[in-house]
Motif scaffolding. Sequence first.
Motif, PDB file in Angstrom:
ATOM      1  N   ASN A  35      23.127  -3.446  32.480  1.00 17.45           N
ATOM      2  CA  ASN A  35      22.248  -3.885  31.390  1.00 17.45           C
ATOM      3  C   ASN A  35      23.037  -4.541  30.267  1.00 17.45           C
ATOM      4  O   ASN A  35      22.641  -5.583  29.735  1.00 17.45           O
ATOM      5  CB  ASN A  35      21.459  -2.698  30.833  1.00 17.45           C
ATOM      6  N   GLU A  36      24.150  -3.920  29.905  1.00 20.09           N
ATOM      7  CA  GLU A  36      24.950  -4.465  28.811  1.00 20.09           C
ATOM      8  C   GLU A  36      25.530  -5.823  29.177  1.00 20.09           C
ATOM      9  O   GLU A  36      25.539  -6.745  28.348  1.00 20.09           O
ATOM     10  CB  GLU A  36      26.052  -3.468  28.433  1.00 20.09           C
ATOM     11  N   ALA A  37      25.998  -5.972  30.416  1.00 21.34           N
ATOM     12  CA  ALA A  37      26.524  -7.265  30.853  1.00 21.34           C
ATOM     13  C   ALA A  37      25.423  -8.321  30.872  1.00 21.34           C
ATOM     14  O   ALA A  37      25.634  -9.467  30.453  1.00 21.34           O
ATOM     15  CB  ALA A  37      27.163  -7.129  32.238  1.00 21.34           C
ATOM     16  N   LEU A  38      24.231  -7.956  31.345  1.00 23.79           N
ATOM     17  CA  LEU A  38      23.116  -8.905  31.398  1.00 23.79           C
ATOM     18  C   LEU A  38      22.693  -9.357  29.999  1.00 23.79           C
ATOM     19  O   LEU A  38      22.276 -10.499  29.815  1.00 23.79           O
ATOM     20  CB  LEU A  38      21.921  -8.273  32.128  1.00 23.79           C
ATOM     21  N   CYS A  39      22.810  -8.458  29.028  1.00 23.06           N
ATOM     22  CA  CYS A  39      22.455  -8.817  27.646  1.00 23.06           C
ATOM     23  C   CYS A  39      23.365  -9.925  27.099  1.00 23.06           C
ATOM     24  O   CYS A  39      23.006 -10.596  26.135  1.00 23.06           O
ATOM     25  CB  CYS A  39      22.537  -7.588  26.736  1.00 23.06           C
ATOM     26  N   PHE A  40      24.530 -10.103  27.724  1.00 18.84           N
ATOM     27  CA  PHE A  40      25.469 -11.145  27.289  1.00 18.84           C
ATOM     28  C   PHE A  40      25.578 -12.283  28.306  1.00 18.84           C
ATOM     29  O   PHE A  40      26.414 -13.168  28.151  1.00 18.84           O
ATOM     30  CB  PHE A  40      26.852 -10.532  27.025  1.00 18.84           C
ATOM     31  N   GLY A  41      24.740 -12.241  29.346  1.00 15.20           N
ATOM     32  CA  GLY A  41      24.751 -13.321  30.332  1.00 15.20           C
ATOM     33  C   GLY A  41      26.038 -13.402  31.123  1.00 15.20           C
ATOM     34  O   GLY A  41      26.513 -14.501  31.441  1.00 15.20           O
ATOM     35  N   GLN A  50      33.185  -1.676  24.682  1.00 12.54           N
ATOM     36  CA  GLN A  50      32.634  -2.470  25.775  1.00 12.54           C
ATOM     37  C   GLN A  50      31.721  -3.603  25.315  1.00 12.54           C
ATOM     38  O   GLN A  50      31.776  -4.714  25.858  1.00 12.54           O
ATOM     39  CB  GLN A  50      31.888  -1.557  26.759  1.00 12.54           C
ATOM     40  N   ILE A  51      30.884  -3.357  24.330  1.00 16.72           N
ATOM     41  CA  ILE A  51      29.956  -4.400  23.863  1.00 16.72           C
ATOM     42  C   ILE A  51      30.743  -5.570  23.273  1.00 16.72           C
ATOM     43  O   ILE A  51      30.442  -6.740  23.530  1.00 16.72           O
ATOM     44  CB  ILE A  51      28.967  -3.842  22.831  1.00 16.72           C
ATOM     45  N   GLU A  52      31.752  -5.254  22.507  1.00 13.39           N
ATOM     46  CA  GLU A  52      32.631  -6.297  21.959  1.00 13.39           C
ATOM     47  C   GLU A  52      33.300  -7.076  23.084  1.00 13.39           C
ATOM     48  O   GLU A  52      33.368  -8.313  23.057  1.00 13.39           O
ATOM     49  CB  GLU A  52      33.685  -5.649  21.072  1.00 13.39           C
ATOM     50  N   VAL A  53      33.759  -6.372  24.104  1.00 12.29           N
ATOM     51  CA  VAL A  53      34.439  -7.017  25.233  1.00 12.29           C
ATOM     52  C   VAL A  53      33.510  -7.976  25.963  1.00 12.29           C
ATOM     53  O   VAL A  53      33.896  -9.091  26.325  1.00 12.29           O
ATOM     54  CB  VAL A  53      34.997  -5.955  26.205  1.00 12.29           C
ATOM     55  N   PHE A  54      32.244  -7.584  26.164  1.00  9.22           N
ATOM     56  CA  PHE A  54      31.307  -8.447  26.885  1.00  9.22           C
ATOM     57  C   PHE A  54      31.082  -9.786  26.173  1.00  9.22           C
ATOM     58  O   PHE A  54      30.788 -10.791  26.825  1.00  9.22           O
ATOM     59  CB  PHE A  54      29.963  -7.749  27.085  1.00  9.22           C
ATOM     60  N   SER A  55      31.233  -9.816  24.866  1.00  8.34           N
ATOM     61  CA  SER A  55      31.046 -11.071  24.136  1.00  8.34           C
ATOM     62  C   SER A  55      32.179 -12.058  24.404  1.00  8.34           C
ATOM     63  O   SER A  55      32.086 -13.232  24.035  1.00  8.34           O
ATOM     64  CB  SER A  55      30.924 -10.799  22.630  1.00  8.34           C
ATOM     65  N   HIS A  56      33.246 -11.596  25.075  1.00  5.31           N
ATOM     66  CA  HIS A  56      34.380 -12.462  25.419  1.00  5.31           C
ATOM     67  C   HIS A  56      34.561 -12.625  26.927  1.00  5.31           C
ATOM     68  O   HIS A  56      35.429 -13.387  27.359  1.00  5.31           O
ATOM     69  CB  HIS A  56      35.677 -11.877  24.847  1.00  5.31           C
ATOM     70  N   THR A  57      33.759 -11.916  27.727  1.00  3.46           N
ATOM     71  CA  THR A  57      33.994 -11.813  29.162  1.00  3.46           C
ATOM     72  C   THR A  57      33.360 -12.953  29.961  1.00  3.46           C
ATOM     73  O   THR A  57      32.217 -13.337  29.712  1.00  3.46           O
ATOM     74  CB  THR A  57      33.442 -10.460  29.679  1.00  3.46           C
TER      75      THR A  57
END
Length: 372
Positions: free
Chosen positions: A287-293, A267-274
């Motif tokens: 929280n994880e999504a917010l950390c990647f804006g 999931q963390i890897e995915v958020f960097s592309h989402t």
Amino acid sequence: MNVLMVNLPFSGHTNPTLPLTAKLVEAGHKVTYVNAPEFREKIEHTGATFVPYKDYPENASEKYKKNHSFVAAYDTAISLKEKFDILIYEMFFYPGIDLAKQLGIPCVRQFSQPAWNDTTWKEAPTVFKISAKLIDMQVLPKKVAKNKGFSNLCLKDGITKSKPNLNIVYIPKQFQNKSEEFDDSYLYVIPKPAVISGNVVIPYEKMKSPIVYISLGSILSDKSFYKKCIKAFGGKEVSVILNTGNVSPDILGKIPENIYAYSFVPQIEVFSHTDVFLTHCGMNSINEALCFGVPMVAMPFINDQVTNANQLVNLGIAKRIHSFVQNTNEIYATVMEVAASSVMKEKAIEMKKAIDNQMTWESIVRRIEDLV
């Protein structure tokens, strides 16, 4: 400092507490962590000493966890012969403050979701209040709480009427509803998301923008919803990463080329592309999504998810859709509206910057040390 940590065997309440556990160990303190056997590996990985609940099965069912974990956690902690300097507990284990009094030591409370007080409770959605009462009936009936001598006999009172000297809330302060009513004994921090590797290799280089990530978390799984997503986005000018959880992608029928379905995703890897995240609004995922804006489409179901969804909308970071959405056009149209919104993206980036500048773990550890 000899620290006792006590928690309940639920990922959403345990996982957010592990970074603090590791930081306390790193600072030279001894940490003894009481939880169910299934969390042994994660807890020992932090450097803490793991203590399993007494007389508790290795592979407890979800029903067993709900019916027995509260009492098991309390009784196990009380039975320990070691002298501790401080107790740290998570908000769901609301008898923690009574446990600290029994042990004659100060305590710290952790919130895996926005903090509660009388005002936030009064303003909470009806479904949230009903969920809390249903949880009460399952996890700690009033008769049991009374027999144990607990000062509060329900989840709502246990959280809103008890206040330790220090409370650590695992959300951005900007996300806290009625934040002005919470004094400086409430500290806000988001644990840095840990990258979890797996065998899934996602071909991001083949994907067309916008990239949409869809996940209902680790507990919820809905075959019919995943099929609606495939119908909504299949063949469109959009790429979708679909996390199907407990549902195998193989039973979802023919999956179009622009949809990438997996039963597990990093999931963390995915958020960097989402570009857009469609979420059930569990706090960990938010929280994880917010950390990647990453801006979101909110589709809550139970418990704190509804309150979380409302707050995302209030902050201008998300649009909400029906919890049990029937119309595939609603799913597609809402996601594309968020994807096209520069305002929502800017607000999500502002939240990311606020998280990047949040209180340090070192400062939080010092505040805990000051209580001893």
